[in-house]
Design an enzyme around this catalytic site. Structure first.
Site, PDB file in Angstrom:
ATOM      1  N   GLY A 270       0.804  -1.220   0.000  1.00 25.97           N
ATOM      2  CA  GLY A 270       0.000   0.000   0.000  1.00 25.97           C
ATOM      3  C   GLY A 270       0.838   1.272   0.000  1.00 25.97           C
ATOM      4  N   ALA A 271       1.786   1.333   0.932  1.00 26.83           N
ATOM      5  CA  ALA A 271       2.564   2.557   1.074  1.00 26.83           C
ATOM      6  C   ALA A 271       3.727   2.300   2.016  1.00 26.83           C
ATOM      7  CB  ALA A 271       1.688   3.675   1.639  1.00 26.83           C
ATOM      8  N   MET A 272       4.626   3.287   2.110  1.00 22.88           N
ATOM      9  CA  MET A 272       5.802   3.115   2.961  1.00 22.88           C
ATOM     10  C   MET A 272       6.140   4.411   3.690  1.00 22.88           C
ATOM     11  SD  MET A 272       8.181   1.179   4.095  1.00 22.88           S
ATOM     12  CE  MET A 272       9.323   1.823   5.296  1.00 22.88           C
ATOM     13  N   GLU A 273       6.410   4.264   4.985  1.00 22.94           N
ATOM     14  CA  GLU A 273       6.537   5.409   5.881  1.00 22.94           C
ATOM     15  C   GLU A 273       7.929   6.038   5.934  1.00 22.94           C
ATOM     16  OE1 GLU A 273       6.038   2.146   6.912  1.00 22.94           O
ATOM     17  OE2 GLU A 273       7.202   1.724   8.708  1.00 22.94           O
ATOM     18  N   ASN A 274       8.724   5.985   4.855  1.00 16.30           N
ATOM     19  CA  ASN A 274      10.068   6.573   4.871  1.00 16.30           C
ATOM     20  C   ASN A 274      10.049   7.946   5.532  1.00 16.30           C
ATOM     21  OD1 ASN A 274      10.756   4.465   2.894  1.00 16.30           O
ATOM     22  ND2 ASN A 274       9.476   5.719   1.558  1.00 16.30           N
ATOM     23  N   HIS A 306      -2.124   6.021   8.562  1.00 14.11           N
ATOM     24  CA  HIS A 306      -1.242   4.950   9.052  1.00 14.11           C
ATOM     25  C   HIS A 306       0.230   5.323   8.831  1.00 14.11           C
ATOM     26  CE1 HIS A 306      -0.196   0.619   9.742  1.00 14.11           C
ATOM     27  NE2 HIS A 306       0.820   0.946   8.963  1.00 14.11           N
ATOM     28  N   GLU A 307       0.544   5.707   7.603  1.00 12.80           N
ATOM     29  CA  GLU A 307       1.956   6.021   7.311  1.00 12.80           C
ATOM     30  C   GLU A 307       2.402   7.249   8.098  1.00 12.80           C
ATOM     31  OE1 GLU A 307       3.270   3.615   5.926  1.00 12.80           O
ATOM     32  OE2 GLU A 307       1.460   2.739   5.066  1.00 12.80           O
ATOM     33  N   HIS A 310       3.211   6.391  11.658  1.00 12.62           N
ATOM     34  CA  HIS A 310       4.493   5.692  11.825  1.00 12.62           C
ATOM     35  C   HIS A 310       5.612   6.669  12.184  1.00 12.62           C
ATOM     36  CE1 HIS A 310       4.082   1.469  11.077  1.00 12.62           C
ATOM     37  NE2 HIS A 310       3.681   1.558   9.829  1.00 12.62           N
TER      38      HIS A 310
END
Ligand code: B3K
Ligand code: ZN
Length: 880
Positions: A270-274, A306-307, A310
């Site tokens: 879905g996505a990434m919290e970089n 959500h991201e 994080h």
């Protein structure tokens, strides 16, 4: 440098890193086939490891996969060959001093990277995905989350990539002598390599700003390819809501001056919290009313949140090792679920989450991949981004919240963030913070982290009219799971209430409470309530207060009573589900025995009452009217009989549709208000119920009903209504008309990636339309791309995971097809191959005939040659 052979990693083998990296300076010279990566690392011996390991200096291990090593220098001197050794999976270096600087040059080929892990290209733009172990595909590095470093990143690229992004703040930019662009980013917060990100492309952006609770202005930017620039508003609004919510509910403020989101079409999840630079699957961030459904709008809101969340639960406080993954994921899912509940309908959000848990997490818990929320071992960590880690992990956090109460939970989270800010910690540290902040004892509760499997609670009750006493006896047991034969009793919070004959809530104690939480800690425990003047009806496990299967012998009448009177909205829905499950289970039995199927009268009666009650939240009514999915039914029984499930479900739905047609029509008409699209909870609820009614109406295949669908489709007001109408026409209408409508829909939307994905998914998952032949045609369609996970998920995943009817065709062709696709995909993208094999992993639960077919499909995958570690782990554990 190839990857190492699949090996099992054990939590018990964890050791602190031998060396730390205080600073990481990276320079990328971008080229599709020959990107040069220079890294400059400031390394020192880890004092913690030195304390326990004596005075000698052990070798330094740097992870690296698919890298070409060009040079390596220590403190400015090229290292002689005898000082380092390239091995499968990385590089081992002899160390001669406790502090030194390394300069490493490597070459990588982003264009050839189809695993979408590390640095790769999506529609010509460069992007990265490093969690969990993708950074090692970029450069040699101690690629583990407990090595936290301050990163500076310089990107050099041709002028056709005007947007060059990385984590933190932009500190420098310019042009090189040969006319290329150069930008330098610096992230002041030390972070593990999995949070590194880089993006380079010809992108546009929308900008907004957010003022934090302490008055700092944060720039918000959302980057996309030009064609999608009109689809950013909803994500931006969601982001601002999430930022405010985290301040109010958790006291957490954003910490950098800029927060960026980038949308990419090729993305494994879905996505990434970089840190400071979230990268999103475009389907999880881009939306407009014309192109995205209500479900997509809500998914975007929750994933953006959500991201963002994080940033604290994951980035500022991160995981010590990947066995602790649920520390950040379970907690963050709990946070995003509460956020969505606050933004929309709390009961409906809970129903959706519980449905997912019961359908898919319970299945995982009962299958060959069953693992505790904190696993003891893994072969490939990518396989452990599971529903157990995420959803069951969130349930554990929710139970802590229930046991301690909201204020105490907040004290615990404050202490957790304060104590561990900037550190890489464990699930145990989280629980200890919750205990320490409140003087609480969660000793037994901890077993939830280490024990796999779904607990079963059997409930019996007894009423003593003379003493006016009512008692509930609860017995818990957890079935054995692979590698865990013996299970211990858990601390299970069971929220309950009691209903009197008039439907009113009974008072449970001298304080006048009408609900309470029972703390089940023993194998069997009896809870007694005094001054109960009539035999009550219990409402058990309210709000699904624990991730368990609860059994109590409700009669059909009692369930209908709870559906109408339970004060807990979740349990009203649950009563309806139980009624539906009981009905469908009897129908399956009748089908298997070759008997005539009984009309599901209790369900019809219950639904009739629901449809006529315009006071109830339409979203809740829509959820109640939806029968449990075939997948959920499969999970319920002891043995899966796919044909019986399909027959029972079809028969029940048809019977309901025919019996309640006038009510569905009346409700449809009342709800079909024509007003501009807004993704508000009320409007989403209204459209949801309206389209549920439309589907039931079309199930009868009545001309008038199909005409309603066509009119709704042609009005073309928003994608929610259009796709619901199209789905009904495809599923229940004449085939020729469906073909034509699908064709015109495609022509209208062929330029829009997200809509084309909807179009694919709608066909592949259609019980009547999505035959294997159709799925093969879709795979040959010019818009299908085997290298794009969204397309694969829409077509192959839609068929194997959402088309129970066709996938389980009796000739076994569905299983063989899936095996073919998994084998092909494993060469391109092991993570996607490994996900897709899931429907085959539960072969033991099917009837003998299907079990044999699925087993041979799995065996064929296993014998097909060298598998990736991802797929090898799934297949070998399933066959064991
Ligand atoms: N943390 C990422 C998931 C990474 C998956 C890697 N295979 C997204 C999320 O959970 O927020
Ligand atoms: Zn997450």
């Amino acid at each position: 440098m190839k990857d190492a052979k699949p090996q099992t990693v054990y939590l018990n083998d964890y050791q602190a890193p031998e060396y730390l990296v205080d600073r990481t300076e990276l320079t990328f010279d971008l080229d599709p086939q020959s990107t040069l990566v220079k890294s400059h690392l400031k390394i020192r011996r880890n004092p913690v490891a030195a304390d326990s390991g004596g005075r000698s200096l052990p070798p330094l291990w740097l992870d690296g996969v698919d890298l070409e090593l060009l040079s390596i220098a220590e403190d400015g001197e090229l290292l002689p060959a005898q000082r380092y050794q390239e091995e499968p999976g990385g590089l081992s270096l002899t160390v001669t001093k406790p502090e030194f600087e390394l300069e490493i040059q490597t070459r990588i080929a982003p264009e050839s990277n189809t695993s979408l892990e590390g640095l790769y290209l999506s529609n010509g733009m460069y992007c990265t995905q490093c969690e969990a172990e993708g950074f090692r595909k970029i450069t040699f590095y101690p690629d583990r989350p407990d090595v936290m470093s301050v990163f500076t990143t310089t990107i050099v690229a041709p002028a056709k990539y005007p947007v060059l992004l990385s984590n933190g703040n932009k500190v420098d930019s310019g042009t090189t002598d040969d006319g290329r662009l150069r930008v330098t980013w610096e992230d002041p917060f030390a972070k593990p390599s999995y949070l590194f990100a880089l993006v380079a492309g010809d992108l546009q952006y929308v900008e907004d700003s957010f003022t934090t609770s302490t008055g700092r202005a944060v720039t918000l930017q959302l980057f996309t390819e030009a064609r999608n620039i009109g689809k950013c508003e909803h994500a931006m609004v969601s982001l601002k809501h999430a930022m405010r919510w985290d301040e109010v509910v958790y006291g957490r403020e954003y910490d950098l001056d800029i927060f960026m989101i980038v949308a990419v079409d090729h993305f494994n999840m879905g996505a990434m919290e970089n840190k400071g630079l979230n990268i999103f699957n475009s389907a999880c961030v881009l939306a407009s009313p014309e192109t995205a459904t209500d479900a997509a709008f809500q998914r975007i809101e929750s994933i953006v949140a959500h991201e963002y969340f994080h940033n604290w639960s994951g980035n500022r406080v991160t995981c010590r090792d990947w066995f602790q993954l649920s520390l950040k994921e379970g907690f963050t899912v709990f946070r995003d679920a509460e956020f969505s509940a606050d933004m929309n309908s709390r009961a409906v959000k809970r129903i959706e989450d519980v449905t997912l848990l019961r359908t898919a997490q319970f299945a995982e818990d009962a299958g060959p991949m069953s693992h505790p929320v904190r696993p003891d071992s893994y072969m490939e960590i990518s396989n452990f981004y599971t529903l157990t880690i995420y959803e069951k992990g969130a349930e554990i956090v929710r139970m802590i919240h229930t046991i301690l109460g909201a204020d105490a939970f907040r004290r615990g989270s404050d202490l957790y963030f304060q104590r561990h800010d900037g550190c890489a910690v464990t699930c145990e540290d989280f629980v200890v913070a919750m205990e320490d902040a409140n003087g609480a004892d969660l000793k037994q509760f901890r077993r939830w982290y280490s024990q796999a499997g779904t607990p079963i609670i059997e409930v019996e009750d007894e009423y003593d009219a003379e003493r006016a006493q009512y008692s509930l006896t609860l017995r818990q047991r957890t079935p054995a799971t692979p590698g865990q034969e013996e299970k211990l009793p858990l601390h299970i919070p069971v929220a309950i209430g009691l209903l009197g004959a008039d439907g009113k809530a009974l008072v449970l104690d001298k304080f006048g409470s009408t609900d309470t939480v029972l703390h089940l800690t023993e194998e069997s425990q009896t809870f007694t309530f005094q001054d109960i003047d009539e035999r009550p009806l219990p409402s058990l496990l309210r709000g699904f207060s624990a991730p368990v299967k609860l059994r109590y012998g409700y009669t059909g009448e009692q369930l209908q009573f709870l559906m109408q009177h339970d004060a807990d909205a979740f349990n009203r829905w649950d009563a309806c589900q139980r009624l539906a499950l009981n009905t469908l289970s009897s129908l399956q039995g009748q089908y298997r025995a070759g008997e005539t199927l009984d009309t599901p009268s209790a369900l019809i009666d219950g639904f009739s009452v629901l449809l006529q009650n315009s006071e109830l939240d339409p979203a809740l009514v829509a959820k109640m009217l939806a029968l449990p999915s075939a997948q959920e039914l499969a999970e319920q029984g002891d043995e899966i009989d796919a044909a019986a499930i399909v027959a029972a479900r079809d028969f029940a739905r048809q019977s309901i549709a025919v019996a309640l047609k006038p009510l569905f029509l009346a409700r449809y008409q009342a709800l079909d208000q024509r007003k501009p699209y807004r993704p508000t909870a009320d409007d989403i609820a209204r459209r949801g119920l309206k389209n549920t009614c439309l589907a039931y109406l079309c199930m009868t295949q009545d001309q008038d009903a199909l005409a309603l669908a066509r009119t709704q489709f042609e009005r073309d007001e928003n994608m929610t209504d259009v796709s619901a109408a199209l789905a009904a026409m495809v599923e229940y209408g004449p085939k020729d008309a469906a073909e034509q409508t699908l064709e015109s829909f495609y022509r209208q939307w062929q330029q829009d990636t997200q809509v084309v994905e909807t179009w694919f998914g709608l066909q592949s998952s259609s019980a009547g339309f999505g035959t294997l032949d159709r799925v093969r045609e879709l795979m040959a369609h010019p818009a299908f791309e085997m290298k794009n996970p969204n397309k694969v998920r829409a077509v192959v995943g839609g068929f194997a995971m959402r088309n129970f009817n066709q996938f389980h065709h009796e000739d076994g062709s569905g299983y063989e097809f899936l095996a073919d696709q998994v084998i092909a995909l494993d060469k391109l993208n092991p993570q996607i191959a490994s996900r897709l094999v899931t429907p085959l992993t539960r072969w033991k639960k099917y009837r003998k005939h299907e079990a044999g077919q699925i087993h041979s499909a799995l065996k064929r995958i296993s014998d097909s040659g060298e598998l990736s570690a991802d797929l090898y782990e799934m297949v070998s554990k399933s066959l064991a």
